[in-house]
Design a protein around this motif. Sequence first.
Motif, PDB file in Angstrom:
ATOM      1  N   ALA A   1     -23.258  -9.855 -21.992  1.00 10.84           N
ATOM      2  CA  ALA A   1     -24.543 -10.393 -22.437  1.00 10.84           C
ATOM      3  C   ALA A   1     -24.722 -10.193 -23.936  1.00 10.84           C
ATOM      4  CB  ALA A   1     -25.680  -9.737 -21.651  1.00 10.84           C
ATOM      5  N   GLU A   2     -24.337  -9.019 -24.451  1.00  9.17           N
ATOM      6  CA  GLU A   2     -24.440  -8.750 -25.878  1.00  9.17           C
ATOM      7  C   GLU A   2     -23.552  -9.706 -26.679  1.00  9.17           C
ATOM      8  OE1 GLU A   2     -23.456  -4.661 -26.448  1.00  9.17           O
ATOM      9  OE2 GLU A   2     -25.289  -3.939 -25.477  1.00  9.17           O
ATOM     10  N   LEU A   3     -22.326  -9.894 -26.201  1.00  9.51           N
ATOM     11  CA  LEU A   3     -21.403 -10.802 -26.899  1.00  9.51           C
ATOM     12  C   LEU A   3     -21.897 -12.243 -26.852  1.00  9.51           C
ATOM     13  CD1 LEU A   3     -17.942  -9.332 -25.814  1.00  9.51           C
ATOM     14  CD2 LEU A   3     -19.012  -9.202 -28.058  1.00  9.51           C
ATOM     15  N   MET A   4     -22.475 -12.679 -25.733  1.00  6.63           N
ATOM     16  CA  MET A   4     -23.027 -14.038 -25.631  1.00  6.63           C
ATOM     17  C   MET A   4     -24.201 -14.220 -26.603  1.00  6.63           C
ATOM     18  SD  MET A   4     -21.185 -15.817 -23.673  1.00  6.63           S
ATOM     19  CE  MET A   4     -22.152 -17.245 -23.335  1.00  6.63           C
ATOM     20  N   ALA A   5     -25.032 -13.198 -26.741  1.00 10.86           N
ATOM     21  CA  ALA A   5     -26.157 -13.262 -27.677  1.00 10.86           C
ATOM     22  C   ALA A   5     -25.639 -13.378 -29.114  1.00 10.86           C
ATOM     23  CB  ALA A   5     -27.050 -12.040 -27.518  1.00 10.86           C
ATOM     24  N   LYS A   6     -24.624 -12.573 -29.450  1.00 11.92           N
ATOM     25  CA  LYS A   6     -24.013 -12.657 -30.787  1.00 11.92           C
ATOM     26  C   LYS A   6     -23.425 -14.030 -31.037  1.00 11.92           C
ATOM     27  CE  LYS A   6     -22.438  -8.216 -32.522  1.00 11.92           C
ATOM     28  NZ  LYS A   6     -21.301  -7.350 -32.746  1.00 11.92           N
ATOM     29  N   LEU A   7     -22.719 -14.589 -30.049  1.00 11.69           N
ATOM     30  CA  LEU A   7     -22.113 -15.910 -30.181  1.00 11.69           C
ATOM     31  C   LEU A   7     -23.178 -16.969 -30.431  1.00 11.69           C
ATOM     32  CD1 LEU A   7     -19.606 -17.744 -30.013  1.00 11.69           C
ATOM     33  CD2 LEU A   7     -20.031 -17.919 -27.564  1.00 11.69           C
ATOM     34  N   LYS A   8     -24.282 -16.916 -29.688  1.00  8.33           N
ATOM     35  CA  LYS A   8     -25.367 -17.880 -29.874  1.00  8.33           C
ATOM     36  C   LYS A   8     -25.961 -17.754 -31.269  1.00  8.33           C
ATOM     37  CE  LYS A   8     -26.711 -18.650 -25.118  1.00  8.33           C
ATOM     38  NZ  LYS A   8     -27.749 -18.545 -24.107  1.00  8.33           N
ATOM     39  N   TRP A   9     -26.110 -16.498 -31.760  1.00  5.14           N
ATOM     40  CA  TRP A   9     -26.656 -16.292 -33.097  1.00  5.14           C
ATOM     41  C   TRP A   9     -25.730 -16.892 -34.158  1.00  5.14           C
ATOM     42  CZ3 TRP A   9     -25.208 -13.638 -37.546  1.00  5.14           C
ATOM     43  CH2 TRP A   9     -26.210 -13.476 -38.512  1.00  5.14           C
ATOM     44  N   TYR A  10     -24.419 -16.665 -34.051  1.00  3.05           N
ATOM     45  CA  TYR A  10     -23.461 -17.219 -35.010  1.00  3.05           C
ATOM     46  C   TYR A  10     -23.426 -18.744 -34.943  1.00  3.05           C
ATOM     47  CZ  TYR A  10     -21.547 -12.680 -36.365  1.00  3.05           C
ATOM     48  OH  TYR A  10     -21.384 -11.433 -36.869  1.00  3.05           O
ATOM     49  N   GLU A  11     -23.490 -19.292 -33.735  1.00  3.28           N
ATOM     50  CA  GLU A  11     -23.516 -20.756 -33.606  1.00  3.28           C
ATOM     51  C   GLU A  11     -24.754 -21.334 -34.268  1.00  3.28           C
ATOM     52  OE1 GLU A  11     -23.199 -21.363 -29.379  1.00  3.28           O
ATOM     53  OE2 GLU A  11     -21.003 -21.521 -29.458  1.00  3.28           O
ATOM     54  N   GLU A  12     -25.893 -20.674 -34.120  1.00  2.00           N
ATOM     55  CA  GLU A  12     -27.133 -21.145 -34.748  1.00  2.00           C
ATOM     56  C   GLU A  12     -27.032 -21.058 -36.271  1.00  2.00           C
ATOM     57  OE1 GLU A  12     -30.941 -22.732 -35.043  1.00  2.00           O
ATOM     58  OE2 GLU A  12     -29.530 -22.728 -33.387  1.00  2.00           O
ATOM     59  N   GLN A  13     -26.454 -19.981 -36.784  1.00  2.00           N
ATOM     60  CA  GLN A  13     -26.264 -19.841 -38.229  1.00  2.00           C
ATOM     61  C   GLN A  13     -25.344 -20.934 -38.760  1.00  2.00           C
ATOM     62  OE1 GLN A  13     -27.907 -17.723 -40.267  1.00  2.00           O
ATOM     63  NE2 GLN A  13     -29.041 -17.252 -38.411  1.00  2.00           N
TER      64      GLN A  13
END
Length: 180
Positions: A27-39
């Motif tokens: 879940a933590e890694l998925m949240a990080k991935l979503k944040w990087y994709e948004e950036q």
Amino acid sequence: MKKTSETPHITMEHLQDRCLELEQQNAELMAKLKWYEEQFRLAQQKRFGASSEKTHPDQLELNLFNEAEMLATPAAQEPDVETVTYSRKKSAGRKSKLDQFPVETVLYELPKTEQVCACCGGPLHEMSTETRNEITVIPAEVKVVRHVRQVYACRRCEREEIRTPIVTAPMPEPVYPGSL
């Protein structure tokens, strides 16, 4: 299943704890991935996206500045055709600038022996001239040296429509082409 001394004792509680730990990490890694994709998406939008200086559609309908035009009534019919006349002063060219100096003319002609048509052997006549002006500065004296070069052609070849040779008298090249 037969237990051996080499395999560690794994309990069901231990596996459930490990599963929860991995799910939390996932879940933590998925949240990080979503944040990087948004950036990344925001950076691409900023770099390649539409400009922020767009005109809002409501702004085009503002009639604040047209109020005087809407209230005013035309007093008289304006003429259909308007004529504008003006005079333009031409700037003085090179020739007018050179008129104040004395002129020395150097004439370049072909010798009489060379004024013979190479095609038919007939005499050449003077067809035109080429003129080039140069400024010669002698300390405390300025004068214009006008170089005139004669250009010749054969009348007989012109009349008989044979190849018409054009011969130009030789002239020295200027120090700097196109300059005075």
